[in-house]
Motif scaffolding. Structure first.
Motif, short mmCIF file in Angstrom:
data_model
loop_
_atom_site.label_atom_id
_atom_site.label_comp_id
_atom_site.label_asym_id
_atom_site.label_seq_id
_atom_site.Cartn_x
_atom_site.Cartn_y
_atom_site.Cartn_z
N SER A 1 81.30 -29.70 165.81
CA SER A 1 81.58 -28.70 164.79
C SER A 1 81.32 -29.33 163.42
O SER A 1 81.30 -30.56 163.28
CB SER A 1 83.03 -28.23 164.89
OG SER A 1 83.92 -29.29 164.62
N ASP B 1 82.56 -28.62 157.30
CA ASP B 1 82.59 -27.51 156.34
C ASP B 1 83.22 -26.26 156.94
O ASP B 1 83.69 -25.39 156.21
CB ASP B 1 81.17 -27.18 155.87
CG ASP B 1 80.54 -28.33 155.11
OD1 ASP B 1 81.29 -29.18 154.58
OD2 ASP B 1 79.30 -28.39 155.07
N GLU B 2 83.22 -26.16 158.26
CA GLU B 2 83.76 -24.99 158.93
C GLU B 2 85.14 -25.24 159.54
O GLU B 2 85.60 -24.47 160.38
CB GLU B 2 82.80 -24.56 160.05
CG GLU B 2 81.44 -24.17 159.55
CD GLU B 2 80.45 -23.97 160.69
OE1 GLU B 2 80.77 -24.32 161.84
OE2 GLU B 2 79.36 -23.47 160.41
N TYR C 1 87.26 -22.59 161.89
CA TYR C 1 87.11 -23.04 163.27
C TYR C 1 88.45 -23.37 163.93
O TYR C 1 88.68 -23.05 165.08
CB TYR C 1 86.19 -24.26 163.32
CG TYR C 1 85.69 -24.59 164.70
CD1 TYR C 1 84.70 -23.84 165.31
CD2 TYR C 1 86.21 -25.66 165.40
CE1 TYR C 1 84.24 -24.13 166.58
CE2 TYR C 1 85.76 -25.97 166.68
CZ TYR C 1 84.77 -25.21 167.26
OH TYR C 1 84.33 -25.50 168.51
#
Length: 103
Positions: free
Chosen positions: A71, A74-75, A79
């Motif tokens: 992953s 930034d997410e 997430y």
């Protein structure tokens, strides 16, 4: 005799391997770096020579970098946010019997 770079066949790039080492006092493998090697066996030998020179490892993993799926930092909020509302996933949600020494 001069060398003609156009006539020299291109050498194929060796694949990139990610290296994980488990230390003598560690319970898990930790990413320590990357290296290029022609195959997994050579990657393992090179990783041993490069990342455990002081005899600090007990186990080495080498993984093709192209096989790692991760992953993006930034997410991280969208997430991982869905797990925040699922309190039943945390052991504090359940009563612990007194005869259980620890969890």
């Amino acid at each position: 005799m001069s060398r003609n770079d156009d006539a020299t066949p291109a050498r194929p790039e060796w694949p990139l391997y990610e290296v994980f080492v488990r230390g003598k006092r560690g319970l898990n493998h930790v990413h320590v770096g990357s290296l290029h090697a022609p195959d997994a066996t050579m990657a393992l030998h090179n990783a041993r020579n490069l990342y455990t020179r002081r005899n600090e490892g007990v186990s080495i993993w080498v993984v093709l970098a192209e096989d790692v799926t991760a992953s993006s930092p930034d997410e991280k909020d969208p997430y991982f946010e869905p797990s925040g509302d699922k309190v039943y996933r945390h052991p504090t949600f359940y009563p612990i019997p007194e005869d259980v020494p620890h969890i």
